[in-house]
Each structure stands twice: as structure tokens, then as C-alpha cells.
Design an enzyme around this catalytic site. Structure first.
Site, PDB file in Angstrom:
ATOM      1  N   ASP A   7       1.025  -1.383  -0.046  1.00  0.00           N
ATOM      2  CA  ASP A   7      -0.056  -0.175  -0.071  1.00  0.00           C
ATOM      3  C   ASP A   7       0.736   1.133  -0.030  1.00  0.00           C
ATOM      4  OD1 ASP A   7      -2.486   1.711   0.188  1.00  0.00           O
ATOM      5  OD2 ASP A   7      -1.922   1.722   2.491  1.00  0.00           O
ATOM      6  N   SER A   8       0.222   2.198  -0.275  1.00  0.00           N
ATOM      7  CA  SER A   8       1.215   3.650  -0.077  1.00  0.00           C
ATOM      8  C   SER A   8       1.676   3.803   1.412  1.00  0.00           C
ATOM      9  CB  SER A   8       0.148   4.924  -0.578  1.00  0.00           C
ATOM     10  OG  SER A   8      -0.766   4.856   0.607  1.00  0.00           O
ATOM     11  N   CYS A  70      -4.473  -1.296  -1.852  1.00  0.00           N
ATOM     12  CA  CYS A  70      -4.609   0.028  -1.957  1.00  0.00           C
ATOM     13  C   CYS A  70      -5.708   0.254  -2.990  1.00  0.00           C
ATOM     14  CB  CYS A  70      -3.206   0.640  -2.415  1.00  0.00           C
ATOM     15  SG  CYS A  70      -3.255   2.312  -2.796  1.00  0.00           S
ATOM     16  N   ASN A  71      -6.781   1.292  -2.812  1.00  0.00           N
ATOM     17  CA  ASN A  71      -7.771   1.374  -3.602  1.00  0.00           C
ATOM     18  C   ASN A  71      -7.130   2.170  -4.848  1.00  0.00           C
ATOM     19  OD1 ASN A  71     -10.626   0.769  -2.474  1.00  0.00           O
ATOM     20  ND2 ASN A  71      -9.089   1.120  -0.724  1.00  0.00           N
ATOM     21  N   CYS A 181     -11.167   3.712   0.869  1.00  0.00           N
ATOM     22  CA  CYS A 181      -9.520   3.736   1.036  1.00  0.00           C
ATOM     23  C   CYS A 181      -9.211   2.969   2.408  1.00  0.00           C
ATOM     24  CB  CYS A 181      -9.355   5.155   1.273  1.00  0.00           C
ATOM     25  SG  CYS A 181      -7.642   5.482   1.781  1.00  0.00           S
ATOM     26  N   THR A 182      -8.110   2.044   2.135  1.00  0.00           N
ATOM     27  CA  THR A 182      -7.958   1.390   3.012  1.00  0.00           C
ATOM     28  C   THR A 182      -7.266   1.910   4.417  1.00  0.00           C
ATOM     29  OG1 THR A 182      -5.500   0.806   2.080  1.00  0.00           O
ATOM     30  CG2 THR A 182      -7.345  -0.815   1.593  1.00  0.00           C
TER      31      THR A 182
HETATM   32  N1  DGL Z   1      -4.711   3.370   1.234  1.00  0.00           N
HETATM   33  C1  DGL Z   1      -4.720   3.830  -0.193  1.00  0.00           C
HETATM   34  C2  DGL Z   1      -6.104   3.414  -0.939  1.00  0.00           C
HETATM   35  O1  DGL Z   1      -7.011   2.779  -0.446  1.00  0.00           O
HETATM   36  C3  DGL Z   1      -4.051   4.806  -0.626  1.00  0.00           C
HETATM   37  C4  DGL Z   1      -4.101   6.139   0.197  1.00  0.00           C
HETATM   38  C5  DGL Z   1      -3.258   7.326  -0.140  1.00  0.00           C
HETATM   39  O2  DGL Z   1      -2.073   7.130  -0.087  1.00  0.00           O
HETATM   40  O3  DGL Z   1      -3.603   8.318  -0.753  1.00  0.00           O
HETATM   41  O4  DGL Z   1      -6.526   4.283  -1.757  1.00  0.00           O
END
Ligand code: DGL
Length: 259
Positions: A7-8, A70-71, A181-182
């Protein structure tokens, strides 16, 4: 044969914790790209290049099944990852508009997501397919990603900010709010506290874990000893404390991955 997650940042741990609860006897690798977080504010070139690097890293450590936790990445680049790495299997995450459209009573659904997810072609396709006849609003909430990465404490100012972020969903008349968003499940209690009781909040972490279980069986992924290794591109000390806190474990020693 560990299962790889990336993930990010630390958000994907919300998927990993469901997966470990369901499948405690596998080994896991997790990468938090916290030095480059948020991905939700980045363009698709960045997200794809970084996703490729992290996938390669996980594959070098023996992962054959990769969870794109990560979405923002799943909805924009997972199809390309499947083309680039045909020898690997991927599980993606995307906002739960399908379960939302099954439970909404008034047909009004709000999705809390990143800007990258809002434009994600997979998300747009899923919405078209599963929300016919329903109204969907997507609300961008990049601040919340930062809060989870740095400090989840909700003080007076943040409570006001959170209400402001959720206001479009409430004014829209949504009876169902999807956490798209996760990172957001780590703020679920704070989010619920700002919403009227009649709004149902949807988190699909458990459904993703069940999809991982199906693939583990069909790919015959070998069981391990429940070992978890976490890599971060951010500060190792900060990440170790944060990961332990979010995973509710007493100790975690994160390792470094290049920025
Ligand atoms: N957790 C990630 C998601 O589900 C990314 C959030 C981000 O880095 O902006 O999109």
C-alpha cells in the site's frame, strides 16, 4: 511462500489484519510506501511505476500471491500489473459499492475515497455495473490518510474538520457510506461518531480476506508459521511503533525498502 501486500502506507494493514485473523498459518510480507504517501494525490504513471517496483520486491522475496491493498492502485493499475507479471496472482481492493447497493434503502450511496480512486477506471466500471438506478456521490478525503499515517488522535479541530469532510455525504442524503480507502477503517469509530445513526458504514476488509483465502486454496499456497515481515520506505522507528499499534501487537521491527 509468503503472501505479499503493499500500500502507499500503513492503510493496507486494515486488510492484512482481517487476512491474518482468517488465515493465521500463512507467512506475510507487507510494504508500506510511507515515504511516498499519499498515492491518492499522484498520477497514474507514478502509481504504476511504484506498484511495479513493490511487486518485483515481493516476488523476489518469494511471494506468488500479491494483495494490492490500496484502492488508488487497484482501481487504476491492477490490470496492467496482471499483464506485466503473468506468473503472479493479484487480489485487488475497490470501494464496496456492490454491497452498498444491496443494502441501501433510499438508493443514495456516498463513497469516501482518494482522488486517484475517484478517477479509477475499475471503480467507474463497478459503479456502472452495480449501482444502476442508485445515486452515488464520491467524496475525496486525503486528510484522513495523513491522520492515519501520522497520528490518529481526534482533537477538537479535527472533529470539526471530519464533520466538514463528511458533510457532502450527509447533505446528499446518503443512508450508506462506503470506506473506499484502506486507511479509513482505522478511523471508523471517529467517522461513525460524526454521522447520523441511520447511516450504515461499509468496510470490505473481511470480504477481501475471504478472496485471499479462495486464492490460497486454488493456488495451493504453502502454509508457513504465521510470520510477518513489514518493510517501509519511511522512518523505520516510527513505522515499527505505528504498525504495532495498528495491528494490536506488542512489538514490530520494520525493515527498510528504498524510496
Ligand atoms: N490506502 C490507499 C487507498 O486505499 C491510498 C491512500 C493514499 O495514499 O492516498 O487508496
Amino acid at each position: 511462500m509468503p503472501i505479499g501486500f503493499f500500500d502507499s502506507g500503513v492503510g493496507g494493514l486494515s486488510i492484512l489484519r482481517h487476512t491474518i485473523t482468517l488465515l493465521p498459518s500463512y507467512d506475510y510480507l507487507y510494504i508500506a510506501d510511507s515515504a511516498n504517501c499519499p498515492w491518492g494525490e499522484r498520477d497514474n504513471n507514478f502509481i504504476l511505476n511504484r506498484s511495479r517496483q513493490l511487486t518485483r520486491f515481493l516476488a523476489e522475496y518469494g511471494a506468488r500471491l500479491i494483495v494490492v491493498a490500496c484502492n488508488s492502485a487497484s482501481t487504476n493499475v491492477i490490470d496492467q500489473l496482471r499483464v506485466d507479471f503473468p506468473e503472479l496472482s493479484f487480489v485487488g481492493v475497490e470501494p464496496g459499492v456492490k454491497p452498498a447497493s444491496e443494502i441501501t434503502k433510499n438508493g443514495r450511496i456516498a463513497v469516501l475515497a482518494t482522488r486517484a480512486t475517484s478517477r479509477g477506471n475499475k471503480y467507474i466500471r463497478t459503479k456502472e455495473k452495480h449501482t444502476q438506478g442508485k445515486s452515488v456521490i464520491t467524496v475525496a478525503a486525503p486528510e484522513l490518510v495523513n491522520w492515519v499515517e501520522h497520528d490518529r488522535e481526534i482533537n477538537f479541530c479535527r472533529k470539526a474538520k471530519l464533520s466538514e469532510i463528511l458533510d457532502p455525504a450527509i447533505s446528499f442524503g446518503a443512508d450508506t457510506l462506503v470506506l473506499g480507502c484502506t486507511h479509513f477503517p482505522f478511523l471508523i469509530e471517529q467517522i461513525k461518531a460524526c454521522l447520523p445513526d441511520e447511516i450504515t458504514v461499509i468496510d470490505t476488509g473481511d470480504a477481501v480476506a475471504r478472496q485471499v483465502e479462495r486464492l490460497c486454496k486454488s493456488l495451493e499456497i504453502e502454509h508457513g508459521s504465521g510470520k510477518l515481515r513489514v518493510f517501509t520506505s519511511g522512518d523505520v522507528g516510527v513505522a515499527s511503533k505505528l504498525v504495532a499499534k495498528l495491528m494490536c501487537i506488542s512489538h514490530m521491527e520494520c525493515e527498510t525498502i528504498e524510496k
